[in-house]
Design a protein around this motif. Structure first.
Motif, short mmCIF file in Angstrom:
data_model
loop_
_atom_site.label_atom_id
_atom_site.label_comp_id
_atom_site.label_asym_id
_atom_site.label_seq_id
_atom_site.Cartn_x
_atom_site.Cartn_y
_atom_site.Cartn_z
N MET A 1 0.82 -1.19 0.00
CA MET A 1 0.00 0.00 0.00
C MET A 1 0.87 1.26 0.00
SD MET A 1 -3.09 0.63 -0.14
CE MET A 1 -4.16 1.99 -0.01
N TYR A 3 3.63 1.77 -1.52
CA TYR A 3 4.09 2.06 -2.88
C TYR A 3 3.00 2.77 -3.68
CZ TYR A 3 7.84 -1.17 -1.74
OH TYR A 3 8.89 -1.78 -1.15
N ILE A 4 1.77 2.33 -3.50
CA ILE A 4 0.66 2.92 -4.26
C ILE A 4 0.43 4.37 -3.84
CG2 ILE A 4 -1.81 2.77 -4.71
CD1 ILE A 4 -1.49 -0.29 -4.34
N THR A 7 3.30 6.63 -4.94
CA THR A 7 3.26 6.84 -6.39
C THR A 7 2.16 7.81 -6.78
OG1 THR A 7 4.11 4.60 -6.72
CG2 THR A 7 3.11 5.68 -8.61
N ILE A 8 1.00 7.69 -6.15
CA ILE A 8 -0.10 8.61 -6.47
C ILE A 8 0.26 10.04 -6.11
CG2 ILE A 8 -2.46 9.25 -5.81
CD1 ILE A 8 -3.05 6.22 -5.65
N VAL A 39 5.61 8.62 -11.80
CA VAL A 39 5.56 7.19 -11.46
C VAL A 39 6.95 6.65 -11.16
CG1 VAL A 39 5.06 4.89 -12.38
CG2 VAL A 39 3.40 6.73 -12.66
#
Length: 65
Positions: A1, A3-4, A7-8, A39
């Motif tokens: 989570m 990483y997500i 990245t966002i 990204v």
């Protein structure tokens, strides 16, 4: 989570920075290029920063080993 989310937020910040930089330099704003850069940096920072901080504090997490 982690990483997500990283990245966002990285993509959001790079879109803003790209828009401002394009306005300041009188160039055309390319959102796809900002997205790709966001990204790449997001994944890079999400992977490197926990590793660096875990080794500097010598904690007992999986990154400190």
């Amino acid at each position: 989570m982690r990483y997500i989310v990283t990245t966002i937020w990285s993509v959001i910040f790079m879109e803003i920075i790209g828009f401002i930089a394009a306005s300041l330099t009188q160039m055309k704003f390319d959102p796809i290029q900002s997205l790709i850069i966001g990204v790449v940096f997001g994944i890079l920072f999400a992977a490197i920063i926990p590793t660096i901080t875990a080794k500097s504090h010598k904690d007992k997490s999986v990154y400190g080993k």
